[in-house]
Design a protein around this motif. Sequence first.
Motif, short mmCIF file in Angstrom:
data_model
loop_
_atom_site.label_atom_id
_atom_site.label_comp_id
_atom_site.label_asym_id
_atom_site.label_seq_id
_atom_site.Cartn_x
_atom_site.Cartn_y
_atom_site.Cartn_z
N GLY A 1 1.14 -1.64 0.04
CA GLY A 1 -0.39 -0.60 -0.12
C GLY A 1 1.10 1.00 0.04
O GLY A 1 1.91 1.40 -1.05
N ASP A 2 0.20 2.46 0.53
CA ASP A 2 1.53 3.38 1.30
C ASP A 2 3.04 3.39 1.31
O ASP A 2 3.12 2.66 2.31
CB ASP A 2 -0.08 4.61 1.84
N GLY A 3 3.12 4.44 1.54
CA GLY A 3 4.51 5.26 2.14
C GLY A 3 5.87 4.17 1.00
O GLY A 3 6.75 3.61 2.16
N LEU A 4 6.04 4.47 0.00
CA LEU A 4 7.41 3.61 -0.41
C LEU A 4 7.74 4.64 -1.33
O LEU A 4 7.61 5.33 -1.93
CB LEU A 4 6.34 3.13 -1.45
N VAL A 5 9.26 4.45 -1.56
CA VAL A 5 9.69 5.50 -2.57
C VAL A 5 11.04 4.67 -3.02
O VAL A 5 11.42 3.81 -2.00
CB VAL A 5 10.09 6.90 -0.65
N VAL A 6 11.14 5.82 -3.55
CA VAL A 6 11.59 4.26 -4.42
C VAL A 6 13.41 4.81 -4.79
O VAL A 6 13.22 7.00 -4.99
CB VAL A 6 11.72 4.68 -6.52
N TRP A 7 14.30 4.75 -4.44
CA TRP A 7 15.52 6.23 -4.54
C TRP A 7 15.77 6.25 -6.08
O TRP A 7 16.68 4.41 -6.35
CB TRP A 7 16.39 5.86 -3.01
N SER A 8 16.38 7.16 -6.64
CA SER A 8 16.39 6.90 -8.10
C SER A 8 17.46 8.19 -8.49
O SER A 8 17.67 9.28 -8.05
CB SER A 8 15.28 7.52 -8.96
N LEU A 9 18.19 7.16 -9.48
CA LEU A 9 19.13 8.30 -10.26
C LEU A 9 19.15 8.93 -11.28
O LEU A 9 18.79 10.12 -11.32
CB LEU A 9 19.94 7.15 -10.57
N ARG A 10 17.17 8.89 -11.56
CA ARG A 10 16.06 9.72 -12.14
C ARG A 10 15.41 9.75 -12.58
O ARG A 10 13.76 9.13 -12.38
CB ARG A 10 16.19 9.48 -13.91
N PRO A 11 14.71 10.24 -10.90
CA PRO A 11 13.43 10.30 -10.45
C PRO A 11 12.15 10.66 -11.52
O PRO A 11 10.92 10.43 -11.08
CB PRO A 11 13.36 11.29 -9.10
N ASP A 12 12.57 11.62 -12.61
CA ASP A 12 11.68 12.48 -13.03
C ASP A 12 11.54 11.20 -13.93
O ASP A 12 10.12 11.22 -15.09
CB ASP A 12 12.50 13.66 -13.58
N LEU A 13 11.90 9.97 -14.28
CA LEU A 13 11.72 9.29 -15.30
C LEU A 13 11.11 7.82 -14.89
O LEU A 13 10.18 7.09 -15.80
CB LEU A 13 12.94 8.43 -16.13
N GLY B 1 0.47 5.92 -3.26
CA GLY B 1 1.27 5.19 -2.75
C GLY B 1 2.74 4.71 -3.08
O GLY B 1 3.60 4.71 -2.03
N ILE B 2 2.71 5.20 -3.80
CA ILE B 2 5.07 5.59 -4.51
C ILE B 2 4.99 6.79 -4.96
O ILE B 2 3.95 7.02 -5.86
CB ILE B 2 4.85 4.34 -5.16
N ARG B 3 6.45 7.11 -4.95
CA ARG B 3 6.90 8.23 -5.32
C ARG B 3 8.34 7.60 -5.65
O ARG B 3 9.04 7.43 -4.76
CB ARG B 3 7.14 9.12 -3.89
N SER B 4 9.47 8.84 -6.03
CA SER B 4 10.49 8.72 -6.73
C SER B 4 11.15 9.96 -5.97
O SER B 4 11.12 11.29 -6.50
CB SER B 4 10.50 8.18 -8.19
N THR B 5 12.61 10.02 -5.45
CA THR B 5 13.74 11.08 -4.85
C THR B 5 14.98 10.32 -5.23
O THR B 5 15.22 9.45 -5.12
CB THR B 5 13.03 11.15 -3.78
#
Length: 297
Positions: A38-50, A64-68
């Motif tokens: 469910g909620d509160g997931l974060v992707v650590w990413s070299l290109r969060p915009d993509l 549920g998921i975001r990228s940063t």
Amino acid sequence: MEVIKGDYSQTKGIPRSGLCVGVHRAGAIHQKMVRKHGDGLVVWSLRPDLDFIAFEKDGLGVQGIRSTNDMDSILPESERLIYGVRGAPPQIRKKAQEMGLELLADATCPFVTQQEEAELELLEQGCHLVLLSSKTHHGISRLRGIAKERGREVYIVEKEEEVDHIRLTRYEPIGVIVQTTFWIDTYKKITVRILDRFANVRIRNTACIDSLQRLPEVEKLAKQVDAIVIFGWTEGMTNRMLEVARAFNPNVYKIEKVDDLRLEWFRGKEKVGIIGANETPDWMVDEAIERIKSMSA
Ligand code: SF4
């Protein structure tokens, strides 16, 4: 006017989604994590915009998921971590541990992991590292991070003549790895120059299966049409596809979205080709084809 779509359906190693193996797999991992946690997931990413563009239709990234790429924005009490498809430098992985973040999944592309393993192996053998890559590729910081931990520098070589600028002597050991999305023809030329200049060279071909399979399709299509559209936004694969297409066709255009298409590109052309890059899903290419047809009707 005939519109010919780059066809990957018979190409081994490219999923039916049209995405590369790494992106297809990462999307599936993200979706599974959202379903499971469910909620509160974060992707650590070299290109969060993509990260979520290709999965817009599946609603990924909406909730549920975001990228940063900002570790300090992650809240250990309420968010759990996933590593994105492009991998994470060792310094980021260390910081996540120090912050006490819960790691749910690692969606790093297996070819990126393979490249890191090759780098480590060469560094452990005492080699100086040479990376054949475009200067702006997002993966450079990750590979530099690994070398830095071992007190080493990474020499980036994009063109043949840059081999002459490597500040090393003939008999020092050189370990060569390749950007995962490098065109094999360029790779061969630079490698010949390296072998000319250095006596102690070890080479690991770390180009990914997508480069090896998708780029020949670009060449095939570029040769059979009057103009070709490359649909993609990635600095690695999209730029390699443009490089290959330009080697075989004088009328090459790039779009990042359907609205970028221009009618004047197709005036007087009998056959127009269009082909998606590694993060462009097949359905987006189909939308672009419909737009080209309606524009030129
Ligand atoms: S382009 Fe290649 S290296 Fe990059 S994510 Fe896709 S499969 Fe992996």
